[in-house]
Motif scaffolding. Sequence first.
Motif, PDB file in Angstrom:
ATOM      1  N   PRO A  92       0.785  -1.245   0.000  1.00 34.25           N
ATOM      2  CA  PRO A  92       0.000   0.000   0.000  1.00 34.25           C
ATOM      3  C   PRO A  92       0.815   1.293   0.000  1.00 34.25           C
ATOM      4  N   VAL A  93       2.144   1.196  -0.062  1.00 30.53           N
ATOM      5  CA  VAL A  93       2.960   2.387   0.188  1.00 30.53           C
ATOM      6  C   VAL A  93       2.756   3.460  -0.876  1.00 30.53           C
ATOM      7  N   LEU A  94       2.869   3.086  -2.159  1.00 31.70           N
ATOM      8  CA  LEU A  94       2.761   4.090  -3.218  1.00 31.70           C
ATOM      9  C   LEU A  94       1.387   4.750  -3.204  1.00 31.70           C
ATOM     10  N   SER A 139      -0.683   5.042  -0.689  1.00 31.55           N
ATOM     11  CA  SER A 139      -0.903   5.864   0.494  1.00 31.55           C
ATOM     12  C   SER A 139      -0.103   7.161   0.420  1.00 31.55           C
ATOM     13  N   GLU A 140       0.992   7.160  -0.348  1.00 32.82           N
ATOM     14  CA  GLU A 140       1.794   8.380  -0.483  1.00 32.82           C
ATOM     15  C   GLU A 140       1.515   9.102  -1.801  1.00 32.82           C
ATOM     16  N   CYS A 141       0.494   8.637  -2.541  1.00 26.00           N
ATOM     17  CA  CYS A 141       0.092   9.270  -3.810  1.00 26.00           C
ATOM     18  C   CYS A 141       1.267   9.397  -4.778  1.00 26.00           C
ATOM     19  N   LEU A 142       2.017   8.313  -4.906  1.00 27.99           N
ATOM     20  CA  LEU A 142       3.159   8.311  -5.816  1.00 27.99           C
ATOM     21  C   LEU A 142       2.889   7.368  -6.988  1.00 27.99           C
ATOM     22  N   GLU A 143       3.529   7.700  -8.136  1.00 29.05           N
ATOM     23  CA  GLU A 143       3.272   6.908  -9.350  1.00 29.05           C
ATOM     24  C   GLU A 143       4.250   5.751  -9.527  1.00 29.05           C
ATOM     25  N   ILE A 144       5.444   5.911  -8.987  1.00 28.31           N
ATOM     26  CA  ILE A 144       6.512   4.935  -9.251  1.00 28.31           C
ATOM     27  C   ILE A 144       7.290   4.604  -7.976  1.00 28.31           C
ATOM     28  N   GLY A 145       7.575   3.309  -7.789  1.00 29.41           N
ATOM     29  CA  GLY A 145       8.520   2.888  -6.763  1.00 29.41           C
ATOM     30  C   GLY A 145       9.804   2.444  -7.434  1.00 29.41           C
ATOM     31  N   VAL A 146      10.925   3.028  -7.052  1.00 27.38           N
ATOM     32  CA  VAL A 146      12.229   2.615  -7.578  1.00 27.38           C
ATOM     33  C   VAL A 146      12.806   1.640  -6.553  1.00 27.38           C
ATOM     34  N   VAL A 147      12.902   0.374  -6.951  1.00 27.82           N
ATOM     35  CA  VAL A 147      13.163  -0.682  -5.977  1.00 27.82           C
ATOM     36  C   VAL A 147      14.663  -0.846  -5.777  1.00 27.82           C
ATOM     37  N   THR A 148      15.089  -0.657  -4.546  1.00 22.37           N
ATOM     38  CA  THR A 148      16.517  -0.668  -4.238  1.00 22.37           C
ATOM     39  C   THR A 148      17.033  -2.060  -3.882  1.00 22.37           C
ATOM     40  N   ARG A 185      12.867  12.562 -15.680  1.00 22.60           N
ATOM     41  CA  ARG A 185      12.681  13.045 -17.060  1.00 22.60           C
ATOM     42  C   ARG A 185      11.235  12.935 -17.507  1.00 22.60           C
ATOM     43  N   LEU A 186      10.585  11.841 -17.080  1.00 23.54           N
ATOM     44  CA  LEU A 186       9.191  11.639 -17.512  1.00 23.54           C
ATOM     45  C   LEU A 186       8.196  12.378 -16.613  1.00 23.54           C
ATOM     46  N   GLY A 187       8.712  13.020 -15.557  1.00 25.49           N
ATOM     47  CA  GLY A 187       7.816  13.779 -14.674  1.00 25.49           C
ATOM     48  C   GLY A 187       6.949  12.882 -13.804  1.00 25.49           C
ATOM     49  N   LEU A 188       7.469  11.698 -13.480  1.00 21.55           N
ATOM     50  CA  LEU A 188       6.688  10.757 -12.660  1.00 21.55           C
ATOM     51  C   LEU A 188       7.100  10.889 -11.195  1.00 21.55           C
ATOM     52  N   SER A 189       6.118  11.058 -10.315  1.00 18.84           N
ATOM     53  CA  SER A 189       6.416  11.118  -8.887  1.00 18.84           C
ATOM     54  C   SER A 189       6.890   9.744  -8.440  1.00 18.84           C
ATOM     55  N   HIS A 190       7.861   9.719  -7.559  1.00 23.49           N
ATOM     56  CA  HIS A 190       8.482   8.423  -7.256  1.00 23.49           C
ATOM     57  C   HIS A 190       9.177   8.452  -5.902  1.00 23.49           C
ATOM     58  N   ARG A 191       9.514   7.270  -5.414  1.00 17.53           N
ATOM     59  CA  ARG A 191      10.360   7.142  -4.235  1.00 17.53           C
ATOM     60  C   ARG A 191      11.152   5.844  -4.359  1.00 17.53           C
ATOM     61  N   LYS A 192      12.291   5.842  -3.685  1.00 18.47           N
ATOM     62  CA  LYS A 192      13.024   4.584  -3.578  1.00 18.47           C
ATOM     63  C   LYS A 192      12.366   3.748  -2.485  1.00 18.47           C
ATOM     64  N   MET A 193      12.365   2.452  -2.648  1.00 21.05           N
ATOM     65  CA  MET A 193      11.763   1.572  -1.642  1.00 21.05           C
ATOM     66  C   MET A 193      12.294   0.153  -1.820  1.00 21.05           C
ATOM     67  N   PRO A 194      12.325  -0.618  -0.741  1.00 19.05           N
ATOM     68  CA  PRO A 194      12.679  -2.027  -0.899  1.00 19.05           C
ATOM     69  C   PRO A 194      11.443  -2.810  -1.342  1.00 19.05           C
ATOM     70  N   SER A 195      11.668  -3.962  -1.900  1.00 19.37           N
ATOM     71  CA  SER A 195      10.563  -4.896  -2.134  1.00 19.37           C
ATOM     72  C   SER A 195      10.388  -5.773  -0.911  1.00 19.37           C
ATOM     73  N   GLY A 196       9.140  -5.881  -0.456  1.00 19.52           N
ATOM     74  CA  GLY A 196       8.855  -6.765   0.672  1.00 19.52           C
ATOM     75  C   GLY A 196       8.673  -8.200   0.234  1.00 19.52           C
ATOM     76  N   ALA A 197       8.358  -8.392  -1.033  1.00 16.08           N
ATOM     77  CA  ALA A 197       8.137  -9.743  -1.566  1.00 16.08           C
ATOM     78  C   ALA A 197       9.339 -10.168  -2.404  1.00 16.08           C
ATOM     79  N   GLY A 198       9.456 -11.464  -2.626  1.00 17.66           N
ATOM     80  CA  GLY A 198      10.512 -11.978  -3.483  1.00 17.66           C
ATOM     81  C   GLY A 198      10.144 -11.838  -4.960  1.00 17.66           C
ATOM     82  N   PHE A 228       8.311  -0.418  -9.520  1.00 14.90           N
ATOM     83  CA  PHE A 228       6.973  -0.741  -8.992  1.00 14.90           C
ATOM     84  C   PHE A 228       5.963   0.295  -9.443  1.00 14.90           C
ATOM     85  N   VAL A 229       4.744  -0.175  -9.699  1.00 13.06           N
ATOM     86  CA  VAL A 229       3.601   0.744  -9.863  1.00 13.06           C
ATOM     87  C   VAL A 229       2.579   0.408  -8.773  1.00 13.06           C
ATOM     88  N   PRO A 230       1.698   1.356  -8.443  1.00 14.79           N
ATOM     89  CA  PRO A 230       0.821   1.194  -7.268  1.00 14.79           C
ATOM     90  C   PRO A 230      -0.158   0.028  -7.391  1.00 14.79           C
TER      91      PRO A 230
END
Lengths: 416, 416
Positions: free
Chosen positions: A193-195, A197-206, A342-355, A371-373
Amino acid sequence: MNVHINTERLLSRIDQLGRIGALPGGGCKRLALSAEDAEGRALVTGWFRTLGLEIHTDVIGNTWAIRRGRKHLPPLVLGSHIDTVATGGLYDGVLGVLGGLEVIESVIDAGIDTEYPLAVAFFTNEEGARFAPDMMGSGVSQGGLELGEMLGKVGIDGKSVGDALDAIGARGSEPVGALTPSAYLELHIEQGPVLESECLEIGVVTGVQGISWTEFTISGRSSHAGTTPMALRRDAGAVAAAIATEARAIARDFGPPQVATVGRMSFTPDLVNVVPEQAVLTVDLRHTDEATLKAAEKRLFETAEELASAEGCTLARQTLARFEPVAFDTDLVDQIVSGAVRLGLSHRKMPSGAGHDAQMFAPNCPSAMIFVPSQGGISHNIHEFTAPEDLANGVRLLAEVALERACVVQPEGQTA
Amino acid sequence: MNVHINTERLLSRIDQLGRIGALPGGGCKRLALSAEDAEGRALVTGWFRTLGLEIHTDVIGNTWAIRRGRKHLPPLVLGSHIDTVATGGLYDGVLGVLGGLEVIESVIDAGIDTEYPLAVAFFTNEEGARFAPDMMGSGVSQGGLELGEMLGKVGIDGKSVGDALDAIGARGSEPVGALTPSAYLELHIEQGPVLESECLEIGVVTGVQGISWTEFTISGRSSHAGTTPMALRRDAGAVAAAIATEARAIARDFGPPQVATVGRMSFTPDLVNVVPEQAVLTVDLRHTDEATLKAAEKRLFETAEELASAEGCTLARQTLARFEPVAFDTDLVDQIVSGAVRLGLSHRKMPSGAGHDAQMFAPNCPSAMIFVPSQGGISHNIHEFTAPEDLANGVRLLAEVALERACVVQPEGQTA
């Protein structure tokens, strides 16, 4: 790099694949190497073929399709899986495969050439819902799992992986290790639920969190709830509840990204007026840092022992699963961030909780995930949903990063 | 008052009754109004008859046998039950009935007359294992339960109490209220570990704990154990564990005789890597003082609400059972203590943690109970055991108190 992602085409393919193994209330069931999986493989491979891609299948059924690059280099692989859990949704895994296909088709449509080959891939039995362990195909391909052992694994229906491969004709001829990407990129729904709940378009998975699954069995003594003073009890249930509460406290004290979940709990004899003589519970601990995960385990195990001992109970502990955290390639992660900017997508870095399959590639080549929401954070559920614009954003970013990584060959007369 | 308790005779009768409904590994099953119960009733009533006692059976099958006194007074009743739970032992209930019978036979053997009649009784469905509620026969007899309603109660096998009475011919003609004791005495095994752990021979029972059974159902939201941050969870299982831990804390903070037991606990969906969306648990609270029991309930209910609310879960609460504490007659309790002192039996006053027929008589006549030790505190179990000397001690004390209470008629030429 002006490629045009055809969202309608993408959605249409997700819909077509989702009809295979469709469940009455929505969602679908395409267990690994089932008849439905075979039908799904045929559909997707057909699309690969239509685009004129060079198709390969290895000895455990992993399939990849290559669009040649200008140079004879290892391909940039865009992959994921098309098997599902028993009550799966339409997007888990499928988005990474059909998104990768859409990137390649868009690149072909735009007449763009790349230095590196581009490949789209699906891997056998990522879910582990029919055969354990999960991420089996990618694990075998990249050397994390042993082929012979995996072919012998017996599924929930009593059939082995090897027999199931042959039953649907999915066993190919490429050997283990045939797929050697220059880099690996996987687009996936967040499944959390992170993206949203934070109204973000992209998760960059670290990276992928390390996972520690422990089952505790506490043995005490059953006794009468009315006639047994508290001081004379050996209450296995009370110990189990205290361990569960301690797991919660560990997550609170360690802080994010530490998570702790007690998903299973059972008492014996499970009667209102009998002090439980046995209790079984599971604790799922996850963290992105191995040292921290070990510290969480240490505190949990030690406290559990103390709690059991103080109650006069015995404690047995069994490790059900244990995976170290995986860190994705920082350069590739940074490239994803830059692409999102560059694409103007809101994003955050985040780990993946799943494999994910990506973690099997990480030791061998630069790997990362986008990741997408997931609406409501729901996944492995027929109500799994990601909005079309979020799906399209993910594929646009996948294309952006893939083309940068694969090195677009500039048309004559132009400069970069 | 020199009556000689015949321990061999007592043990032989316990053994003979225990063979009816005997289970393979020991213990026995004589569910209320079953064919086995009918056989047990016939055996015991036969013994009553052999002694020339005046036998009465009422409309719900309670049976009592009177040895006349010198005066036309209400009888001193020595009673309990002969039904068992499904995996019962040989002593629970049976000791009070066959011990009462032994007292009367010993009195007859000794040629002693009493002013008050002496009666021995067994009451229908004390266990509640086939038909709820428990203590049904004594409850109906003494006005605590309504006859018509109880006759209509349907058991675990779908048969009503009324039909079951008729099926075994146990429905008698005495009306409700026909049994009006001058006092009621019940000898019983402790069913708990206190006497054994304190190396005492006798428990002088001062009353029966009040009982409060509550079922909590917590509803949250299922989510992925890896991908859902702690702050975004609505974990029904974590709330259930915290409520269980709070129940423990209440018992600790209130101190003895407060007891608290979480006997049942279940999670849904009960999977290692899924945050539970629902959890159900039961809390059994008991105390001898009603105001304290209410205070314990208040703290439990309020804390449970707070815990659920803090987690974003909803809480439903259902009362499964609620009985106020019962205080036994202080004069009769003192007489038991004095009797134990005279016989040189080590003893302590204690509440009963379990329900007994005696509590149904307490509102109507002086009532009390005598406990003897249960090995390991075990009861409602085929391994239930009380040593022969402990059984004999209990019956000796029962006789001592009964004869004092029933007023022995001194033989001519003697004075008290």
